[in-house]
Each structure stands twice: as C-alpha cells, then as structure tokens.
Design an enzyme around this catalytic site. Structure first.
Site, PDB file in Angstrom:
ATOM      1  N   GLU A  69       0.846  -1.207   0.000  1.00 44.58           N
ATOM      2  CA  GLU A  69       0.000   0.000   0.000  1.00 44.58           C
ATOM      3  C   GLU A  69       0.876   1.250   0.000  1.00 44.58           C
ATOM      4  OE1 GLU A  69      -3.093   2.023  -0.705  1.00 44.58           O
ATOM      5  OE2 GLU A  69      -3.601  -0.025  -0.104  1.00 44.58           O
ATOM      6  N   GLU A  76       1.482   6.274  -7.134  1.00 41.68           N
ATOM      7  CA  GLU A  76       0.414   7.192  -7.540  1.00 41.68           C
ATOM      8  C   GLU A  76       0.894   8.641  -7.484  1.00 41.68           C
ATOM      9  OE1 GLU A  76      -3.146   6.496  -5.304  1.00 41.68           O
ATOM     10  OE2 GLU A  76      -3.607   4.657  -6.397  1.00 41.68           O
TER      11      GLU A  76
END
Length: 125
Positions: A69, A76
């Site tokens: 994560e 991102e």
C-alpha cells in the site's frame, strides 16, 4: 543531501528512519485504505495473540499488505507528478499497483482464515 559515506552510521540510520516514518505517517493521514489496512492488521494480530495462534504468518501478511500500500501510494504520487493529465499508461501503472495491493490483501485474508480459523472455531465450539 550527501551521505557521510558509512553504511554503519547510527546517525545516518536514524535520519533515514525518520524519512521513512514520515512516509508512513503521511500515508496514514491521507490514505483511507492504509488506515483500514492498519486497523485490520491490528485486529488480526490481537486475535492471533488471544487465540495463541502462530503470529509470524499474520505479521508477514500484514507487513506485505501495508508495504505494498505504501508502494502504491508512492507510485500514484509519482505518476500524478509526471503525468497530471489523464494518460493510458498512467492508468496502467496506477491500476497495476492497486492490483498488487488487492492480490496481497486476498492472500492476507486467506492466511488469516488458515491460521486463525481453526483456533477460532475451537474457541467458539
């Protein structure tokens, strides 16, 4: 900033750990999925301790999900930086990173069921 050249420098390690912790803190503050995964991990570890189930597989599964994560969050951010407008390759990169988290999460769920399921059934039965 330049390194002092020593890989064994405690000062260097502490400084690096501070940067790493800043990344974890930022992800916790800004990423809802990371917060959910942290608390799911806390629950799984607590349940393993309560049931006296093996802790290592639970800890490894949690670390894998949380680590991926964090990588997903970093990817991102980089994709948004270099490609602020929509681009098909940016979508591929983001979707693949999210997919890695999904695969790890399903794996962690299966590990949790395999490790915690039998002692939980015995405790309830």
């Amino acid at each position: 900033m330049r390194s002092d050249g020593s890989a064994l420098s405690l000062r260097r390690w502490v400084r690096s750990a501070g940067f790493a912790w800043a990344g974890v803190s930022q992800a916790y503050r800004t990423q809802a999925n990371f917060r959910i995964e942290v608390w799911a991990g806390v629950l799984a570890v607590a349940l393993a301790l309560l049931l006296r189930a093996p802790l290592a597989p639970i800890l490894l599964a949690c670390a894998l999900v949380l680590g991926l994560e964090l990588v997903n969050t970093a990817l991102e951010a980089v994709v948004d930086l270099v490609s602020p407008e929509l681009h098909p390759l940016a979508k591929v990169a983001k979707d693949a990173a999210a997919g890695a988290v999904l695969v790890a999460s399903v794996g962690a769920l299966l590990v949790g069921l395999a490790v915690l399921g039998p002692p939980l059934l015995r405790a309830l039965g």
